[in-house]
Enzyme design. Sequence first.
Site, PDB file in Angstrom:
ATOM      1  N   HIS A 146       1.782   2.877  -3.244  1.00 25.58           N
ATOM      2  CA  HIS A 146       0.701   3.676  -3.961  1.00 25.58           C
ATOM      3  C   HIS A 146       1.260   5.396  -4.171  1.00 25.58           C
ATOM      4  CE1 HIS A 146      -2.326   1.201  -5.502  1.00 25.58           C
ATOM      5  NE2 HIS A 146      -2.433   0.595  -4.119  1.00 25.58           N
ATOM      6  N   HIS A 164     -54.621  13.873   0.174  1.00 22.58           N
ATOM      7  CA  HIS A 164     -54.145  12.466   0.447  1.00 22.58           C
ATOM      8  C   HIS A 164     -55.422  11.618   0.613  1.00 22.58           C
ATOM      9  CE1 HIS A 164     -50.220  14.133   0.458  1.00 22.58           C
ATOM     10  NE2 HIS A 164     -49.567  12.825   0.544  1.00 22.58           N
ATOM     11  N   GLN A 193       0.760  -1.325   0.108  1.00 22.50           N
ATOM     12  CA  GLN A 193       0.107   0.139  -0.264  1.00 22.50           C
ATOM     13  C   GLN A 193       1.003   1.032   0.198  1.00 22.50           C
ATOM     14  OE1 GLN A 193      -3.396   0.414  -0.158  1.00 22.50           O
ATOM     15  NE2 GLN A 193      -2.943  -1.707  -1.121  1.00 22.50           N
ATOM     16  N   ASP A 207      -6.951  -6.641  -4.653  1.00 20.50           N
ATOM     17  CA  ASP A 207      -6.615  -5.561  -5.529  1.00 20.50           C
ATOM     18  C   ASP A 207      -6.754  -6.172  -6.920  1.00 20.50           C
ATOM     19  OD1 ASP A 207      -6.371  -3.293  -3.902  1.00 20.50           O
ATOM     20  OD2 ASP A 207      -4.028  -3.335  -4.329  1.00 20.50           O
ATOM     21  N   GLU A 236      -9.368   1.073   4.731  1.00 18.03           N
ATOM     22  CA  GLU A 236      -9.918   0.790   3.527  1.00 18.03           C
ATOM     23  C   GLU A 236      -9.647  -1.048   3.378  1.00 18.03           C
ATOM     24  OE1 GLU A 236      -8.699   1.462  -1.113  1.00 18.03           O
ATOM     25  OE2 GLU A 236      -7.347   2.251   0.576  1.00 18.03           O
ATOM     26  N   HIS A 237      -8.387  -1.444   3.726  1.00 20.88           N
ATOM     27  CA  HIS A 237      -8.138  -2.791   3.618  1.00 20.88           C
ATOM     28  C   HIS A 237      -7.605  -3.271   5.260  1.00 20.88           C
ATOM     29  CE1 HIS A 237      -6.787  -0.931  -0.242  1.00 20.88           C
ATOM     30  NE2 HIS A 237      -7.647  -1.920  -0.733  1.00 20.88           N
TER      31      HIS A 237
END
Length: 427
Positions: free
Chosen positions: A258, A415, A255, A356, A322-323
């Site tokens: 990235h 109504h 990670q 991924d 996230e992970h």
Amino acid sequence: MKIVRYPEKSEYASLLARPVLDSYSLESAVQTVLSEVKRRGDAALFEYTSRFDGVQLDILEVSEQEKQEAANLVSPALKDAMQLAAANIRRFHQAQVQPVESIETMPGIRCWRKSVGIEKVGLYIPGGTAPLFSTILMLGIPASIAGCKEIVLCSPPDKTGKLHPAILYAASLVGVTCIFKAGGAQAIAAMAYGTETIPQVYKIFGPGNQYVTCAKQLVQRDGLAIDMPAGPSEVAVFADATANPAYVAADLLSQAEHGVDSQVLLVTTDANLPEKVSEELTKQLEQLSRAQLAEKALQNSSAIVVNNKEEALEILNLYAAEHLILASDQGTEIAEKVVNAGSVFIGHLTPESVGDYASGTNHTLPTNGYAKAYSGVSVDSFVRKITFQELSPGGLKAIGPAVVEMAGAEGLDAHAKAVTIRMQNHV
């Protein structure tokens, strides 16, 4: 990585804080781009592509010839890998499609819900230092399964004015209907508002840098739907004494590479593990082509030593990664107690990398703590759920008085009238 040992609960929030961006100056710059594309269309796109991507384009749309040439440039091995991944992703997401079920809530009252694909969706695929062709599989396949009629893809061109061949090949695998050479906030603007060339869509998907993320959030204020608020990629690893330090280090680096704004977190019950992992990080960094990016990301990251797995879970659920990787012989048991995470990877043999690319689950996931409230992308992300109901005379008779009573109590006479006028004729 910074090592923190046995923190107090009062320290958790500060330890888990993500890097903060200067949102005011960022929004100002991005809003200018959005406004210019909205006002000037393709002309603004050509100008921004020249300025930001360093290439002067004459045409934005990728031609059929370019697609065919790209397919020839992708190696057979990579094609096979992408086809395997696509098959797994399609199998996993196809199982999310549920049949329409009609429910009789009372005799004569039939209700059901139907999923209808969003007609026009836009996929943003980053280029730059890492052309994320895998994201096309993750977005295009559920879009196709959902029945989206128009799937628009935008990605920034390289210095020669081309898109990466693997991006074009992946697009051909998943049914993308049109592809454009446009990146950054200007691509988000084009899909949000439409230009002479790029059609306007109803919802935008895909990751990107801080400018892309900001652009998505700004167009959302204008009423356009987006997949989720998403920021830099992140991973949290829980590891106990059964973990392999080399595996843990590899997961953290997967990670960290990235980008410099990525964040990784290690939470462990083994007091000796952080030093062992640090040694492995040093060794493995030397072998990475993106070592400088990963090293800077590690400077924003921490290893936290806790007393037991209960404390670890409290921290991890607060972080909402996230992970989340559970590097433990007890991974399956621990996973049952995870309530906040985008995607969970259980045991010593399940690296985040498989999610991924090819296991079948979706890798477009909430970051920055949004996993507390948001899910990752699924087939549901590409559909609208429309409800239907139908009454028979008996159903109208059974439910009508209750509706009239409730409408009257709220002072909504029309109504009530909509019911009574029918009851007079049919009941």
